[in-house]
Each structure stands twice: as structure tokens, then as C-alpha cells.
Design a protein around this motif. Sequence first.
Motif, PDB file in Angstrom:
ATOM      1  N   LEU A 140     -20.229  -7.431  39.942  1.00 50.17           N
ATOM      2  CA  LEU A 140     -21.693  -7.853  40.113  1.00 50.17           C
ATOM      3  C   LEU A 140     -21.705  -9.032  39.831  1.00 50.17           C
ATOM      4  O   LEU A 140     -22.258  -9.717  40.113  1.00 50.17           O
ATOM      5  CB  LEU A 140     -22.684  -6.048  40.098  1.00 50.17           C
ATOM      6  CG  LEU A 140     -22.902  -5.381  41.063  1.00 50.17           C
ATOM      7  CD1 LEU A 140     -23.991  -4.375  39.772  1.00 50.17           C
ATOM      8  CD2 LEU A 140     -23.387  -5.710  42.322  1.00 50.17           C
ATOM      9  N   ASN A 141     -21.080  -8.856  38.428  1.00 49.88           N
ATOM     10  CA  ASN A 141     -21.810 -10.435  38.447  1.00 49.88           C
ATOM     11  C   ASN A 141     -21.070 -11.397  38.645  1.00 49.88           C
ATOM     12  O   ASN A 141     -21.201 -12.722  38.205  1.00 49.88           O
ATOM     13  CB  ASN A 141     -20.944  -9.816  36.552  1.00 49.88           C
ATOM     14  CG  ASN A 141     -22.403  -9.334  35.565  1.00 49.88           C
ATOM     15  OD1 ASN A 141     -23.061  -9.512  35.770  1.00 49.88           O
ATOM     16  ND2 ASN A 141     -21.418  -8.673  34.454  1.00 49.88           N
ATOM     17  N   THR A 142     -19.746 -11.063  39.614  1.00 48.57           N
ATOM     18  CA  THR A 142     -19.311 -12.477  40.443  1.00 48.57           C
ATOM     19  C   THR A 142     -20.046 -13.158  41.182  1.00 48.57           C
ATOM     20  O   THR A 142     -19.818 -14.262  41.228  1.00 48.57           O
ATOM     21  CB  THR A 142     -18.287 -11.422  41.036  1.00 48.57           C
ATOM     22  OG1 THR A 142     -18.562 -10.964  42.483  1.00 48.57           O
ATOM     23  CG2 THR A 142     -16.723 -10.991  40.048  1.00 48.57           C
ATOM     24  N   ASP A 143     -21.325 -11.698  41.441  1.00 50.10           N
ATOM     25  CA  ASP A 143     -22.356 -12.951  42.325  1.00 50.10           C
ATOM     26  C   ASP A 143     -22.805 -14.043  41.892  1.00 50.10           C
ATOM     27  O   ASP A 143     -23.075 -13.631  40.197  1.00 50.10           O
ATOM     28  CB  ASP A 143     -23.050 -12.001  43.076  1.00 50.10           C
ATOM     29  CG  ASP A 143     -24.415 -12.490  44.022  1.00 50.10           C
ATOM     30  OD1 ASP A 143     -25.293 -12.824  43.461  1.00 50.10           O
ATOM     31  OD2 ASP A 143     -23.947 -12.959  44.875  1.00 50.10           O
ATOM     32  N   ASP A 144     -23.061 -15.602  42.108  1.00 51.64           N
ATOM     33  CA  ASP A 144     -23.166 -16.214  41.795  1.00 51.64           C
ATOM     34  C   ASP A 144     -25.613 -15.980  40.966  1.00 51.64           C
ATOM     35  O   ASP A 144     -25.219 -15.990  40.095  1.00 51.64           O
ATOM     36  CB  ASP A 144     -23.541 -17.780  42.460  1.00 51.64           C
ATOM     37  CG  ASP A 144     -22.248 -17.537  42.671  1.00 51.64           C
ATOM     38  OD1 ASP A 144     -21.359 -17.697  41.772  1.00 51.64           O
ATOM     39  OD2 ASP A 144     -21.760 -19.232  43.534  1.00 51.64           O
ATOM     40  N   SER A 145     -26.162 -15.583  41.839  1.00 50.08           N
ATOM     41  CA  SER A 145     -27.728 -15.709  41.474  1.00 50.08           C
ATOM     42  C   SER A 145     -27.872 -14.291  40.782  1.00 50.08           C
ATOM     43  O   SER A 145     -28.395 -14.496  39.629  1.00 50.08           O
ATOM     44  CB  SER A 145     -27.955 -14.962  42.803  1.00 50.08           C
ATOM     45  OG  SER A 145     -27.338 -13.898  43.670  1.00 50.08           O
ATOM     46  N   THR A 146     -26.168 -13.194  40.539  1.00 46.13           N
ATOM     47  CA  THR A 146     -26.991 -12.025  39.437  1.00 46.13           C
ATOM     48  C   THR A 146     -25.990 -12.507  37.954  1.00 46.13           C
ATOM     49  O   THR A 146     -26.396 -12.794  37.067  1.00 46.13           O
ATOM     50  CB  THR A 146     -25.990 -11.408  39.904  1.00 46.13           C
ATOM     51  OG1 THR A 146     -25.980 -10.643  41.540  1.00 46.13           O
ATOM     52  CG2 THR A 146     -25.949  -9.882  39.009  1.00 46.13           C
ATOM     53  N   LYS A 147     -25.265 -13.664  38.529  1.00 50.16           N
ATOM     54  CA  LYS A 147     -24.625 -14.155  37.197  1.00 50.16           C
ATOM     55  C   LYS A 147     -25.771 -15.023  36.530  1.00 50.16           C
ATOM     56  O   LYS A 147     -25.665 -14.573  35.446  1.00 50.16           O
ATOM     57  CB  LYS A 147     -23.381 -14.754  37.413  1.00 50.16           C
ATOM     58  CG  LYS A 147     -22.565 -15.213  35.516  1.00 50.16           C
ATOM     59  CD  LYS A 147     -21.546 -15.926  36.694  1.00 50.16           C
ATOM     60  CE  LYS A 147     -20.617 -16.714  35.285  1.00 50.16           C
ATOM     61  NZ  LYS A 147     -19.509 -17.696  35.527  1.00 50.16           N
ATOM     62  N   GLU A 148     -26.568 -15.938  37.307  1.00 50.03           N
ATOM     63  CA  GLU A 148     -27.401 -16.671  36.552  1.00 50.03           C
ATOM     64  C   GLU A 148     -28.349 -15.653  35.663  1.00 50.03           C
ATOM     65  O   GLU A 148     -29.057 -16.227  35.169  1.00 50.03           O
ATOM     66  CB  GLU A 148     -28.431 -17.698  37.951  1.00 50.03           C
ATOM     67  CG  GLU A 148     -28.865 -18.063  37.534  1.00 50.03           C
ATOM     68  CD  GLU A 148     -29.423 -19.422  38.433  1.00 50.03           C
ATOM     69  OE1 GLU A 148     -30.801 -20.046  38.383  1.00 50.03           O
ATOM     70  OE2 GLU A 148     -29.006 -19.233  39.700  1.00 50.03           O
ATOM     71  N   LEU A 153     -30.993 -13.404  31.664  1.00 46.02           N
ATOM     72  CA  LEU A 153     -31.445 -11.905  30.325  1.00 46.02           C
ATOM     73  C   LEU A 153     -31.039 -11.757  29.096  1.00 46.02           C
ATOM     74  O   LEU A 153     -31.586 -11.809  28.192  1.00 46.02           O
ATOM     75  CB  LEU A 153     -31.569 -10.704  31.350  1.00 46.02           C
ATOM     76  CG  LEU A 153     -32.453 -10.789  32.772  1.00 46.02           C
ATOM     77  CD1 LEU A 153     -31.401  -9.811  33.205  1.00 46.02           C
ATOM     78  CD2 LEU A 153     -33.672 -10.551  32.356  1.00 46.02           C
ATOM     79  N   GLU A 154     -29.314 -13.085  28.973  1.00 44.61           N
ATOM     80  CA  GLU A 154     -28.952 -12.511  27.374  1.00 44.61           C
ATOM     81  C   GLU A 154     -29.932 -13.591  27.042  1.00 44.61           C
ATOM     82  O   GLU A 154     -29.686 -13.433  25.758  1.00 44.61           O
ATOM     83  CB  GLU A 154     -27.647 -13.096  28.314  1.00 44.61           C
ATOM     84  CG  GLU A 154     -26.738 -11.915  28.373  1.00 44.61           C
ATOM     85  CD  GLU A 154     -25.638 -12.283  29.045  1.00 44.61           C
ATOM     86  OE1 GLU A 154     -25.056 -13.449  28.444  1.00 44.61           O
ATOM     87  OE2 GLU A 154     -24.732 -11.337  28.911  1.00 44.61           O
TER      88      GLU A 154
END
Length: 377
Positions: A140-148, A153-154
Motif C-alpha cells: 500500500l505504501n508504494t502508492d504516492d498519496s498513501t505514502k505522503e 502522520l509520521e
Amino acid sequence: MQGFKERLKESIKGVIFASNEALLQGVRNEIETIENNQSKNDIEVLRKLLPDIKKSISESIAESENLKELEFESLEGILDNLPNKLESKSFAGSFIPQNLLMPLRESLVRVEKSQLEGDIRNIKDLRSKLKRLASLLNALNTDDSTKERREMLEEELKNLIDAKTKKDQDKDSLKDKLKTAEQERVDIEKEIYNLEQGINTERIDNKLKILDALQKSVQQYKDKLIEKLKDELRKQILDNYRKLLLSDNVSDLEIDESFAIGLRDEYSHPVIVENQSSGQKQILAISIFWALSKLSHSRLPLIIDTPLSRIDATNRANIIQNYYAGDSQVIILPHSGEMTQREYEYAKPHLAGLYKIENQSNRRHATIKEARIEEIL
């Protein structure tokens, strides 16, 4: 997983080797071997029973007439040699005493029924699930929006952790200050106690009580005196006002706790001082000064500058004849236009002298000289 780990703490207390199946099987085999083989204890029991066995066999043989003497002796030798032969045979040598076999077997049963094995298996399964979920999250983290979003959040989590750390530091600092303040309070209380022990508190308490009672008495006297003075001042101001202003809309006045004056008409309605004419205000002020002069009981001269500038002709006569002609010394400083021949005639019977003030052209000083009324007017 955390719940299963917490259960391990309790399960593992009574089970030391539950996860070592090879060790468990070894213990089972050892118990079975011991139970299926002879032991030295059996041989010793046989030695003790042997005399009775021999006697019993001998009695049985003696009663029988068919056996020969040689056979009887041979049978006794066999029985005598029987323990030695049994002892020469193999027997079970074990570190486990016979009396512990039953408790050990019961312990094995409890181990086999323990939840420990199931908890460990569940933890292993959960670890596998966690790995699978981690793989899904990485995908899932490979998706740009999810990663952003994750990075945001971090970052927010980091800021919250930093803020929490700062708050914890502040809390620790406040705790230290509170501890210091508490110690100071204790020290002060000790010091107060020591001081109290060194003085006559009863004598001081009595003095304080006397002073408190005296203070209350003085305050009561002061309150009564103020109330009396306020009432006398009200009456005196109202009487002066009526003498100086015969016809007016003010029929009564009141003085509150702060000595503020309020006017009322004949219907007891409030009269706003600001709405009165300039002459009425000046006569009210004169009435107040006149009342204060009388209540002070001091024979002091009164000096009034521009005394009649805003007063009409009728009221000027009242002021001159009733106020300025009193028994105290009054010095009035009218400018040209305030005093006419008519005002002079009102004041003439009460005048001690007439003076004129002449200013020099540079206005740095003035000259005061006696003068006739014609010069002044």
C-alpha cells in the motif's frame, strides 16, 4: 499476541520443559523402563523371603514320599543360588527413585494438558499474520498519496512525541519546584512553631483582642459621626440653597455614602445637576462651601474670585446680603461688569474697605491700593 504473551508468564511458571518434546519423551521412556524391569530392591526382598520359601518347600517335600533325598538337596541348592543368579541379571539403574514415579507421571499429564503449547502455537500463527500484514502495508505504501499521508502522520506523531517529552520535562520540573516549596513550607512551619514557643502567646492574644475591640469601637464611632455629619451637612446645604435661591425647582437633596449630592424636586423626582443653569450650579456650590464653613467651626477668611458672573440680579442681592454679609471675613474679587452701583448698595453696610488691583503693562506684578467706589466702577 500481547495477550498470549501475558498468559505465557503464568503458564510457564508450572511447566519448565513443556516445549522440549524430546525431553518429555525421554522421561516417558525412562518411567516405562523402570516399571518393566527388576531392581535391586526386589532382590533384597527376595533374600528376606527366601528362608520362608525354603522352609515351605522343605515341609512340602517332607510330606511327599515319592521324591528322593538327592533331589531335595539339589532343589535347596537351587533356591539358595537363586538370588545370586537374579542379581547377575540386568536390572534398571535410574536417577528417578521409585517413590517419585507416580508424582512424575501426574506432572507429565498436567504438562500434556497445559495451555502453554497452544499459546506458543497461537503466537507463532500471529507472527505469520503480522508478516503478511506488513507485506500488505508495504504494498500500500508504494502508492504516492498513501505514502505522503503516511509521512504526514509520521511527522505529526514525531511532533506529538516531542511535545509529550517537553510536557514530561515540565511536569518533572514542576514536581521538583513543588518538592522544594513543600520543604520550604515545612521549614517555615517549624520556624513559626519555634517562635511561638519562645513568646507569651496568651498575652499577645489578649492584646490583639483588646485592639480588635478598640478598632471596632472606633469604627462604630466613626460611622455614627459620619452619619451625623452627613445629616447636618444635608440640612445646612439645603437651608443655604433656599436662602440664596428663593424660587427654584429643587425642594430637597440627599447625600449618599460617598458624599455625592443628589437633588430632588417637589414631587421627589431626581433633578439632574448637569441640566441646571450655570447660576443654579454656582449657587449650589456656594451653598456647599457655606455649609462646610459653618460645620468646621473655624473662623477662616473666604476668598471668592468672580463671585457673581453667572448670577442674575435678584439672586445677587440674596447672596450679598445673606452670605457675604455673614460674621466671617469675606474677600471678593469681582471683575468689571460683575459689580454695579446696585450690588455696591447691597454690600455697602457690610464693607470693611475697597481696593483696586492695577496690573503693570508688562504684567509681571500688580499694585493693590485703596480706592473709592467711583474709581472701581
